[in-house]
Design an enzyme around this catalytic site. Sequence first.
Site, mmCIF file in Angstrom:
data_model
loop_
_atom_site.group_PDB
_atom_site.id
_atom_site.type_symbol
_atom_site.label_atom_id
_atom_site.label_comp_id
_atom_site.label_asym_id
_atom_site.label_seq_id
_atom_site.Cartn_x
_atom_site.Cartn_y
_atom_site.Cartn_z
ATOM 1 N N HIS A 86 11.009 -11.249 11.796
ATOM 2 C CA HIS A 86 9.624 -11.067 11.350
ATOM 3 C C HIS A 86 9.386 -9.619 10.911
ATOM 4 O O HIS A 86 8.864 -9.366 9.821
ATOM 5 C CB HIS A 86 8.649 -11.444 12.470
ATOM 6 C CG HIS A 86 7.252 -10.958 12.236
ATOM 7 N ND1 HIS A 86 6.435 -11.472 11.252
ATOM 8 C CD2 HIS A 86 6.526 -9.976 12.839
ATOM 9 C CE1 HIS A 86 5.267 -10.837 11.264
ATOM 10 N NE2 HIS A 86 5.298 -9.923 12.218
ATOM 11 N N ASP A 116 7.453 1.025 -21.295
ATOM 12 C CA ASP A 116 8.100 0.262 -20.222
ATOM 13 C C ASP A 116 8.565 1.271 -19.185
ATOM 14 O O ASP A 116 8.256 2.458 -19.271
ATOM 15 C CB ASP A 116 9.286 -0.552 -20.773
ATOM 16 C CG ASP A 116 9.646 -1.731 -19.857
ATOM 17 O OD1 ASP A 116 9.440 -2.875 -20.272
ATOM 18 O OD2 ASP A 116 10.108 -1.512 -18.724
ATOM 19 N N TRP A 151 13.394 -4.700 14.980
ATOM 20 C CA TRP A 151 13.601 -4.229 13.606
ATOM 21 C C TRP A 151 14.232 -2.839 13.584
ATOM 22 O O TRP A 151 14.752 -2.398 12.569
ATOM 23 C CB TRP A 151 12.296 -4.252 12.806
ATOM 24 C CG TRP A 151 11.399 -3.060 12.971
ATOM 25 C CD1 TRP A 151 10.551 -2.814 14.005
ATOM 26 C CD2 TRP A 151 11.259 -1.951 12.060
ATOM 27 N NE1 TRP A 151 9.883 -1.630 13.796
ATOM 28 C CE2 TRP A 151 10.295 -1.074 12.601
ATOM 29 C CE3 TRP A 151 11.838 -1.623 10.825
ATOM 30 C CZ2 TRP A 151 9.905 0.105 11.987
ATOM 31 C CZ3 TRP A 151 11.444 -0.430 10.205
ATOM 32 C CH2 TRP A 151 10.488 0.425 10.793
ATOM 33 N N SER A 181 18.385 -1.314 -3.571
ATOM 34 C CA SER A 181 17.327 -1.783 -4.473
ATOM 35 C C SER A 181 16.181 -0.773 -4.530
ATOM 36 O O SER A 181 15.723 -0.391 -5.604
ATOM 37 C CB SER A 181 16.811 -3.143 -3.980
ATOM 38 O OG SER A 181 15.552 -3.434 -4.535
ATOM 39 N N SER A 182 15.746 -0.310 -3.352
ATOM 40 C CA SER A 182 14.609 0.612 -3.302
ATOM 41 C C SER A 182 14.945 1.979 -3.895
ATOM 42 O O SER A 182 14.104 2.610 -4.538
ATOM 43 C CB SER A 182 14.138 0.792 -1.857
ATOM 44 O OG SER A 182 13.586 -0.416 -1.376
ATOM 45 N N HIS A 265 9.885 6.934 10.037
ATOM 46 C CA HIS A 265 8.506 7.422 9.947
ATOM 47 C C HIS A 265 8.034 7.574 8.505
ATOM 48 O O HIS A 265 6.955 7.088 8.171
ATOM 49 C CB HIS A 265 8.230 8.687 10.752
ATOM 50 C CG HIS A 265 6.755 8.830 10.930
ATOM 51 N ND1 HIS A 265 6.073 8.123 11.885
ATOM 52 C CD2 HIS A 265 5.825 9.443 10.180
ATOM 53 C CE1 HIS A 265 4.776 8.317 11.722
ATOM 54 N NE2 HIS A 265 4.603 9.126 10.686
ATOM 55 N N GLU A 267 9.006 5.811 6.228
ATOM 56 C CA GLU A 267 8.880 4.416 5.798
ATOM 57 C C GLU A 267 7.467 3.873 6.010
ATOM 58 O O GLU A 267 6.948 3.141 5.162
ATOM 59 C CB GLU A 267 9.892 3.543 6.558
ATOM 60 C CG GLU A 267 9.726 2.049 6.369
ATOM 61 C CD GLU A 267 10.025 1.565 4.961
ATOM 62 O OE1 GLU A 267 9.631 0.435 4.635
ATOM 63 O OE2 GLU A 267 10.651 2.307 4.197
ATOM 64 N N TYR A 269 4.777 5.482 5.816
ATOM 65 C CA TYR A 269 3.934 6.018 4.751
ATOM 66 C C TYR A 269 4.304 5.415 3.397
ATOM 67 O O TYR A 269 3.444 5.246 2.527
ATOM 68 C CB TYR A 269 3.996 7.554 4.738
ATOM 69 C CG TYR A 269 3.334 8.100 5.977
ATOM 70 C CD1 TYR A 269 1.956 8.003 6.135
ATOM 71 C CD2 TYR A 269 4.078 8.629 7.026
ATOM 72 C CE1 TYR A 269 1.340 8.432 7.288
ATOM 73 C CE2 TYR A 269 3.469 9.061 8.194
ATOM 74 C CZ TYR A 269 2.097 8.954 8.317
ATOM 75 O OH TYR A 269 1.477 9.368 9.473
ATOM 76 N N SER A 280 -8.152 3.361 -3.898
ATOM 77 C CA SER A 280 -8.886 4.340 -4.709
ATOM 78 C C SER A 280 -9.385 3.709 -6.006
ATOM 79 O O SER A 280 -10.534 3.907 -6.406
ATOM 80 C CB SER A 280 -7.994 5.544 -5.024
ATOM 81 O OG SER A 280 -7.621 6.212 -3.848
ATOM 82 N N HIS A 314 8.088 11.532 17.388
ATOM 83 C CA HIS A 314 7.012 10.984 18.224
ATOM 84 C C HIS A 314 7.287 9.527 18.597
ATOM 85 O O HIS A 314 6.589 8.962 19.439
ATOM 86 C CB HIS A 314 5.626 11.146 17.573
ATOM 87 C CG HIS A 314 5.400 10.355 16.333
ATOM 88 N ND1 HIS A 314 4.559 10.775 15.342
ATOM 89 C CD2 HIS A 314 5.889 9.171 15.899
ATOM 90 C CE1 HIS A 314 4.530 9.885 14.368
ATOM 91 N NE2 HIS A 314 5.324 8.903 14.684
ATOM 92 N N HIS A 315 8.317 8.935 17.977
ATOM 93 C CA HIS A 315 8.762 7.602 18.402
ATOM 94 C C HIS A 315 9.727 7.713 19.589
ATOM 95 O O HIS A 315 10.204 6.689 20.070
ATOM 96 C CB HIS A 315 9.472 6.891 17.249
ATOM 97 C CG HIS A 315 8.583 6.642 16.068
ATOM 98 N ND1 HIS A 315 7.823 5.500 15.939
ATOM 99 C CD2 HIS A 315 8.329 7.389 14.966
ATOM 100 C CE1 HIS A 315 7.142 5.560 14.796
ATOM 101 N NE2 HIS A 315 7.429 6.693 14.198
ATOM 102 N N THR A 340 -5.030 12.323 5.956
ATOM 103 C CA THR A 340 -5.455 10.923 6.006
ATOM 104 C C THR A 340 -6.977 10.846 6.115
ATOM 105 O O THR A 340 -7.620 10.032 5.437
ATOM 106 C CB THR A 340 -4.807 10.206 7.215
ATOM 107 O OG1 THR A 340 -3.419 10.549 7.252
ATOM 108 C CG2 THR A 340 -4.948 8.709 7.092
ATOM 109 N N LYS A 343 -8.724 11.403 2.843
ATOM 110 C CA LYS A 343 -8.771 10.213 1.994
ATOM 111 C C LYS A 343 -9.892 9.268 2.435
ATOM 112 O O LYS A 343 -10.658 8.768 1.611
ATOM 113 C CB LYS A 343 -7.429 9.493 1.999
ATOM 114 C CG LYS A 343 -6.299 10.366 1.468
ATOM 115 C CD LYS A 343 -5.060 9.573 1.132
ATOM 116 C CE LYS A 343 -5.219 8.749 -0.115
ATOM 117 N NZ LYS A 343 -5.435 9.544 -1.334
ATOM 118 N N ARG A 462 6.262 -5.155 25.308
ATOM 119 C CA ARG A 462 6.523 -5.892 24.079
ATOM 120 C C ARG A 462 7.918 -6.524 24.119
ATOM 121 O O ARG A 462 8.737 -6.191 24.965
ATOM 122 C CB ARG A 462 6.407 -4.941 22.885
ATOM 123 C CG ARG A 462 7.459 -3.866 22.881
ATOM 124 C CD ARG A 462 7.114 -2.706 21.978
ATOM 125 N NE ARG A 462 7.530 -2.923 20.607
ATOM 126 C CZ ARG A 462 7.641 -1.958 19.690
ATOM 127 N NH1 ARG A 462 7.385 -0.708 20.021
ATOM 128 N NH2 ARG A 462 8.002 -2.223 18.461
#
Length: 538
Positions: A86, A116, A151, A181-182, A265, A267, A269, A280, A314-315, A340, A343, A462
Amino acid sequence: MAYERGVDIADLHSHDVHGHSHAPGFFVRWFCSTNHKDIGTLYLLFAIIGGVIGGAFSVIVRAQLMYPGNHLIEDHQFYNVLVTAHGLIMVFFVIMPAMIGGFGNWMVPLMIGSPDMAFPRMNNISFWLLVPSFALLVGSTMVGQGAGVGWTVYPPLSGPVGHPGPAVDMVIFSLHLAGASSIMGAINFITTILNMRAPGMTMHKMPLFVWAILVTAFLLLLSLPVLAGAITMLLTDRNFGTTFFDPAGGGDPLLFLNLFWFFGHPEVYILILPGFGMISQVVSTFSKKPVFGYLGMAYAMIAIGVIGFVVWAHHMFTTGISVDARAYFTAATMVIAVPTGVKIFSWIATMWGGSIEFKTPMLWAIGFIFLFTVGGVTGVVLANAGVDFALHNTYYVIAHFHYVLSLGAVFSIFAGFYYWIGKMSGRTYNETWGKIHFWTTFIGVNMTFFPMHFLGLAGMPRRIADYPDAFAVWNMVASIGAYISYASTLFFVFIVLHTLFAGRRVGANYWGDGATTLEWKLSSPPPFHSYEELPVIA
């Protein structure tokens, strides 16, 4: 040859002197496409399919957690396999393909006046790599014991002893393909945005969505190779006798955590920045005024991108890092709340005094702002190393990141879909159905994830398939919310099909008096510089 160079497909429906059509056939158009719009459409369809599958996995998980002592999933390893699949599906095969591949491909060339993408063939392969990648990931759930590693794929659980068999190797190969790919997509976007803007379209005049995609592409380019290195080391640990992460051979499992979160991390964002750009655009259109503090908004995204690279540990507050490291990562994490917040306040200031229309895209945008703010506040709570010691690996963390992702990223994807579907398909959705979809999703996701704050504060861990009776009530509420959310998602699939096959045709300027081109008109060269014909506001 024209088609291979990525010329718009509309140009190819002409006929030669003998009356033969030059329109590409079905296979060539959809499998060999070098057209940014068709590739964007493929990404969006792929994301919808991924969302239905990944969402189904989470519903099975919530069904197991509906009652304490539930025997729906007897094999708790399989429960963790579902949780892992998931998470990986939603991150790599739903949110990223929809936002960056789908809306990014569709809209960036149009917004900057480019014919293009810079590398149309690379665009094609960066989509088609996702298909075998997704097949490997889904297939891994059916091989051996499956990959029940979460994950994050931490060793030693993901190592040769914790997970023998080919399932984790399949996940690693899946991530390699998705990463390749990315990276190709990121190179393509950076080159396109920096080199292919229309005359007069300076960096400081680009729509904020283009800024968001540009910052996201740099984050991808800098973070994904680190993940690739980490999972390659894990692959050799599992299969070739190396000991990068095995202390018995001089390795260190914490090395994996540092490498993974140096990718992981940024990721998060990567997942939310394109959403910021879409919100926006939507807020500006339906407030009928330009975005408040355009430059501040653009540089806030750059700041988020930069700071996002220096907060990864921080993880890892509970892994025994030094007190000085904990102090630094706590402070740095709180600093990232500043851009943040800029925004959030700019969106509110844009709406302030505007002539707001509560059409479906605007509802999703306002829902996004509210829910993302809730997620941001719990993020500041978890940024405190001392508090995190108590809450780490509890459902409070699940609640936090689902408020910013499940309720942030996904809400912005829906806002973008309803906002741009008329542009993309020439047809519009049923407004009443769109609003029903919004409200059912809004109620469902809040029922699912808000109680998780209470469960986490009460200490529920968890990734465990059962729990004591004390947690029964809120888990029941959360599971009912998950059913409502998933039913709402299936309703969305129906709305998509209805729109494409039976939707009302849209006019030239279907969001009203120049709203769709407001940002372009206020800050950009006249439309004749663009390859898209844009209506001029009187």
